[in-house]
Design an enzyme around this catalytic site. Structure first.
Site, mmCIF file in Angstrom:
data_model
loop_
_atom_site.group_PDB
_atom_site.id
_atom_site.type_symbol
_atom_site.label_atom_id
_atom_site.label_comp_id
_atom_site.label_asym_id
_atom_site.label_seq_id
_atom_site.Cartn_x
_atom_site.Cartn_y
_atom_site.Cartn_z
ATOM 1 N N GLU A 229 0.882 -1.174 0.000
ATOM 2 C CA GLU A 229 0.000 0.000 0.000
ATOM 3 C C GLU A 229 0.908 1.210 0.000
ATOM 4 O OE1 GLU A 229 -1.634 3.216 0.614
ATOM 5 O OE2 GLU A 229 -1.605 2.592 2.713
ATOM 6 N N CYS A 263 -1.381 9.299 2.751
ATOM 7 C CA CYS A 263 -1.201 8.829 1.374
ATOM 8 C C CYS A 263 -2.389 9.209 0.503
ATOM 9 C CB CYS A 263 -0.963 7.326 1.345
ATOM 10 S SG CYS A 263 -2.223 6.358 2.187
#
Length: 474
Positions: A229, A263
């Site tokens: 991720e 993110c």
């Protein structure tokens, strides 16, 4: 090689924690020894252990949140939401385990059956990030433990104290100490752990640079699971929004919450040329009102600092680089104090910057891009190698349908921030934002592998074709 890891409070520079560097081989060996016993426990036993973990964390909310704030510099109110996410992860992961990795049987003739079951991989390494040092690794560890895996967890060298606290809560809940192991260290220990023959897979949340290195390292090892991720250069498109003030609030939340260290944070604000000025003006008014300060300040800050001075310098350099290439600063990104990593929110118009670098600048910096029509807005939104998060602010359902159909991202929101993602949904992206192994609700998918079985209570078999007639051989 550094003999110890020292953690400091980025808001004050105070040393808050220190411990010796660990031994990856010793931690993997310990986890390997504990795995079989944990895997042999029933699903209900493992889930109940995780529920005890959730109760223990809930009871330590104030202590845990204070530690997260001290080690990351994020506001105390935000640290509390992270602790809540750690608690909530258990029930979400239990539901996901039974839905995503169920056991099923289909009965046939003569009491035969086709069965589907799932098995844990074994020992999984987890490499955690600094921005959500409890929530994000916990999002790997809890579903992995429910599935029956053992864990070696190396927290970020920037937030090891939170990692130690988290592991202590697992052990207090009854997870055996040799089932969740803590590896303290920096990049060298991370590389040793990732390359250890004794792990059966690695679960990583972090930068695209780190993810690419791991992808290359694991390329000749299809026998090991790898879940990545990574980051994003996320677009936020504002088009014909009927509420400018609300849109400005969503822009600020998307770009500057957690000091831009998410993110899913908005990195690019895409607006319609000639109609953008009221929105930009409203955003600037909110920027001027943002309180920046240490976690426990009164009144509470909206933004704390970034994780350290090196990160502050990198974000500042990114802002200056855009200016040097022709970007027009709207709100200057500045260091609040030279020796501390507090930054003011930056807003810069980069429409005239040619060949903009497709990079994730991990801090409170938002780039404005003006386009003439919605088709160009879509093209600009997709003008990235990443594909984590994207959002459209608009009053038009037709535009959203067009946006959803054409945008390339794993999280696509409408009239919501780019960084609004539910743990009860899959979390991940395409392109350089991951390797098609979304986490959150879908973490169950990479924590166990499916086993198909054809089963019968007795041995029954005969061959009726392709054999010589035994009577003909007499």
């Amino acid at each position: 090689m550094t003999d110890s890891i020292i953690s400091t409070n980025p808001a004050t520079g105070e040393t808050i924690w220190e411990a010796p560097v660990g031994d990856a081989d010793a931690e993997v060996t310990a986890a390997r020894g504990g795995w079989a016993g944990w895997a042999s426990q029933s699903n209900s036993y493992r889930i109940e252990t995780m529920r005890r973990f959730a109760n223990i964390v809930r009871g330590k909310t104030d202590e845990f949140a204070a530690l997260i704030s001290r080690e990351t510099g994020k506001p105390l109110w935000e640290a509390r939401t992270e602790v809540e996410a750690v608690v909530n992860k258990v029930d979400i992961s239990a539901d996901a385990y039974f839905e995503r990795t169920p056991s099923r049987k289909k009965e046939g003739a003569l009491s035969e059956q086709n069965a589907l079951r799932h098995k844990p991989h074994g020992v999984l390494a987890v490499l955690g990030p600094f921005n959500f040092p409890a929530h994000l690794p916990n999002g790997h560890i809890v579903p992995a433990l429910i599935a029956g895996n053992a864990i070696v967890f190396k927290p970020s060298e920037k937030t090891p104290a939170v990692g130690e606290f988290l592991v202590g809560c697992y052990h207090e809940a009854g997870v055996p100490e040799n089932v969740v192991r803590l590896l303290i260290g920096g990049p060298e220990q991370g590389k040793e752990l990732a390359g250890h023959e004794g792990i059966d897979g690695l679960l990583f949340t972090g930068s695209v640079r780190g993810g690419l290195a791991l992808h290359q390292q694991f390329a000749p090892r299809p026998d090991k699971i790898l879940a990545l991720e990574l980051g994003g250069n996320n677009p936020l498109v504002v088009w014909d929004s009927p509420d400018i003030e609300a849109s400005a609030a969503i822009v600020v939340q998307s770009a500057y919450m957690t000091a831009g260290q998410r993110c899913t944070a908005a990195r690019r604000l895409i607006v319609e040329e000639g109609k953008h000025e009221p929105l930009i003006e409203a955003v600037c008014k909110l920027i001027d009102r943002i309180i920046i300060g240490p976690p426990d300040a009164d009144p509470a800050p909206f933004m704390g600092c970034v994780i350290d001075n090196k990160s502050a310098e990198a974000v500042t350099d990114g802002f200056l680089d855009l200016m040097m290439k022709g970007g027009n600063p709207i709100a200057h990104l500045r260091r609040v104090e030279d020796d501390k990593p507090f930054l003011t929110p930056g807003l810069i118009d980069v429409t005239s910057v040619e060949q903009r670098a497709d990079e994730e600048i991990f801090g409170p910096l938002l780039q404005v891009i003006r386009v003439p029509d919605f088709g160009r807005a879509l093209a600009e939104a997709n003008n990235t190698r990443f594909g984590l998060s994207a959002s459209l602010l608009s009053g038009s359902p037709d535009l959203y349908n067009r946006f959803w159909a054409n945008i390339r991202a794993g999280i696509v929101n409408w009239n919501k921030p780019t960084n609004g993602a539910s743990s009860a949904s899959p979390f991940g992206g395409i392109g350089f934002s991951g390797n098609h192994r979304p986490s959150a609700y879908y973490a169950a998918d990479y924590c166990a592998y499916p086993v198909a079985s054809a089963e019968a209570p007795a041995v029954r078999a005969s061959i009726t074709v392709g054999l010589k007639d035994p009577a003909a051989e007499v």
